[in-house]
Design a protein around this motif. Structure first.
Motif, PDB file in Angstrom:
ATOM      1  N   ILE A 146      97.306 -37.790  41.236  1.00 11.58           N
ATOM      2  CA  ILE A 146      97.970 -36.997  40.197  1.00 11.58           C
ATOM      3  C   ILE A 146      98.334 -35.621  40.753  1.00 11.58           C
ATOM      4  N   ARG A 147      97.419 -34.977  41.422  1.00  5.11           N
ATOM      5  CA  ARG A 147      97.679 -33.636  41.956  1.00  5.11           C
ATOM      6  C   ARG A 147      98.813 -33.661  42.986  1.00  5.11           C
ATOM      7  N   LEU A 148      98.781 -34.655  43.866  1.00  2.44           N
ATOM      8  CA  LEU A 148      99.819 -34.741  44.894  1.00  2.44           C
ATOM      9  C   LEU A 148     101.187 -34.960  44.264  1.00  2.44           C
ATOM     10  N   ARG A 149     101.237 -35.832  43.291  1.00  2.00           N
ATOM     11  CA  ARG A 149     102.527 -36.115  42.654  1.00  2.00           C
ATOM     12  C   ARG A 149     103.016 -34.942  41.802  1.00  2.00           C
ATOM     13  N   LEU A 150     102.113 -34.192  41.240  1.00  2.00           N
ATOM     14  CA  LEU A 150     102.544 -33.006  40.492  1.00  2.00           C
ATOM     15  C   LEU A 150     103.274 -32.019  41.402  1.00  2.00           C
ATOM     16  N   ILE A 151     102.850 -31.945  42.671  1.00  2.00           N
ATOM     17  CA  ILE A 151     103.581 -31.108  43.628  1.00  2.00           C
ATOM     18  C   ILE A 151     104.983 -31.656  43.825  1.00  2.00           C
ATOM     19  N   GLY A 152     105.086 -32.968  44.014  1.00  2.00           N
ATOM     20  CA  GLY A 152     106.397 -33.594  44.187  1.00  2.00           C
ATOM     21  C   GLY A 152     107.247 -33.511  42.939  1.00  2.00           C
ATOM     22  N   CYS A 153     106.635 -33.669  41.778  1.00  2.00           N
ATOM     23  CA  CYS A 153     107.382 -33.588  40.517  1.00  2.00           C
ATOM     24  C   CYS A 153     107.962 -32.191  40.315  1.00  2.00           C
ATOM     25  N   ALA A 154     107.203 -31.177  40.714  1.00  2.00           N
ATOM     26  CA  ALA A 154     107.692 -29.803  40.577  1.00  2.00           C
ATOM     27  C   ALA A 154     108.922 -29.586  41.436  1.00  2.00           C
ATOM     28  N   GLU A 155     108.917 -30.136  42.661  1.00  2.00           N
ATOM     29  CA  GLU A 155     110.090 -30.009  43.524  1.00  2.00           C
ATOM     30  C   GLU A 155     111.259 -30.826  42.990  1.00  2.00           C
ATOM     31  N   LEU A 156     110.951 -32.000  42.444  1.00  2.00           N
ATOM     32  CA  LEU A 156     112.009 -32.849  41.889  1.00  2.00           C
ATOM     33  C   LEU A 156     112.712 -32.167  40.731  1.00  2.00           C
TER      34      LEU A 156
END
Length: 319
Positions: free
Chosen positions: A75-85
C-alpha cells in the motif's frame, strides 16, 4: 510518509522472500524491480513488454489469493506511485482495470521501480509505454507513425470487463475453470472489504494506510453491490463479445496484426485479453467460424516468445 521508498521496497521485498532476477543482468543489479502477480492480467502485460525487449528485472511475486497485495508495504509503495500518477485514488469499481477510468488502486499490482531514476510507476498501460520508450529502437512496440492507432487499441483492451468475467457467474451455463465456479463475485469482493476492515482496525492511527485501505474498501464494496447482478454480468459478457467483433474487423481489414504490418503493443494487449477469455471458457465468441480472423490470431499469439515466456510458461499465470 515517514519511510523512504527504498525502505518500503526493502520491507515488501523481504515479506515476499526477496524475489529473483529474470533475464540476463550480468553481475549488476537490474535497473528495474517489478512487484507483480502471476495471474494478474495487468502484470502479464508488463512482463510481456519486458520480455519482448529482453530487459532484465528483479521479480517480486505477490500472491493475490493470499491477500499479499494488501500488505502495508505494498500500500505504501503504491501510494507513492499513485501520487506521481495523479488523478486521485479509486473511489468505485468500473469493472475494468483501467486507472484512467477508475482512479489509482492502492492494493493491486503491478508496480515498477526504476532504480536509475528513483521513480515508482503504477498503472500497467503507463508502465508498458514507459518501458517501451526506454528500449525504443527497432524493437519498439509503439512506432511513432502508428502510436495513435496502437494507443486506441490498448485503451480499448484496458477497459474490458476482466474483473467481472473472472469473479462473477456468467450468463447461462458456467464453463469457467473448476477453481472459479464457486465464485459469484459478491463473496470475492466482500472478502476484500473484510480484509480492508482488518487492516483499517490494525492501522487506525496511520493516516496513509487509512487513506489507502479506505479507498480500496469503497471500490470493492461497490463491486459487490453493483457488478455481479445477472443484468450486470450479461452486460459484461456482451461487451466482451462486442470487443471480439471489433477485433475481427481490425484483423480482417489488415495484415493479420491488429495495427500495421508487424507486432505492436496492440497485439500483446489483445493477445493477453484473448488468452484470459480462453481461460474463462468463452472460445465460442470466435470458434466454429464465428470470427475466423480472431481464431487465427490467437493461434499466432500463442507462439509469440514474449507471451509464451511471460504468461503461457509462467508458473501460476493460467487458471
Amino acid at each position: 510518509m515517514s519511510q523512504s521508498m527504498e525502505q518500503i521496497a526493502t520491507e515488501l521485498r523481504g515479506a515476499l522472500g526477496g524475489g529473483e532476477v529474470v533475464g540476463e543482468s550480468g553481475s549488476k543489479e537490474p535497473r528495474f524491480e517489478l512487484f507483480h502477480a502471476a495471474n494478474s492480467i495487468c502484470s502479464q502485460k508488463v512482463r510481456a513488454v519486458l520480455a519482448h525487449h529482453g530487459i532484465p528485472y528483479r521479480s517480486c511475486v505477490l500472491n493475490i489469493f493470499e491477500g499479499q497485495t494488501y500488505l502495508p508495504a505494498n500500500i505504501r509503495l503504491r501510494l507513492i506511485g499513485c501520487a506521481e500518477l495523479g488523478g486521485g485514488l479509486v473511489a468505485g469499481h468500473t469493472g475494468s482495470t483501467s486507472a484512467s477510468q477508475g482512479g489509482c488502486d492502492p492494493a493491486v499490482v503491478p508496480t515498477l521501480i526504476d532504480w536509475e531514476t528513483g521513480r515508482v510507476l503504477v498503472d500497467s498501460k503507463r508502465i508498458c509505454v514507459y518501458v517501451d520508450g526506454i528500449a525504443a529502437g527497432e524493437t519498439t512496440l509503439r512506432p511513432q507513425s502508428l502510436q495513435d492507432a496502437i494507443d486506441a487499441e490498448v485503451e480499448f483492451v484496458d477497459n474490458m470487463p476482466n474483473y467481472q468475467m473472472l469473479a462473477g457467474k456468467p450468463p447461462g451455463e458456467d464453463h469457467r475453470p473448476e477453481s472459479r465456479r464457486k465464485s459469484n463475485g459478491v463473496g470475492f469482493a466482500m472478502s476484500k472489504v473484510e480484509r480492508c476492515d482488518h487492516y483499517l482496525n490494525e492501522f487506525a492511527d496511520d493516516a496513509d494506510l487509512v487513506r489507502g485501505y479506505s479507498a480500496k474498501r469503497s471500490k470493492e464494496l461497490q463491486a459487490a453491490q453493483q457488478l455481479f447482478t445477472p443484468e450486470a454480468m450479461r452486460t459484461a459478457y456482451d461487451k466482451a463479445e462486442a470487443g471480439c467483433s471489433h477485433l475481427e474487423q481490425m484483423l480482417s481489414s489488415g495484415s493479420g496484426w491488429v495495427v500495421g504490418d508487424t507486432m505492436t503493443m496492440a497485439d500483446l494487449y489483445w493477445g493477453l485479453e484473448l488468452l484470459r477469455m480462453k481461460n474463462m471458457a468463452v472460445e465460442s465468441f470466435w470458434t466454429g467460424g464465428a470470427k475466423p480472423a480472431v481464431e487465427a490470431f490467437i493461434q499466432k499469439v500463442e507462439s509469440i516468445p514474449a507471451i509464451r515466456s511471460s504468461v503461457i510458461q509462467w508458473p501460476g499465470a493460467m487458471y
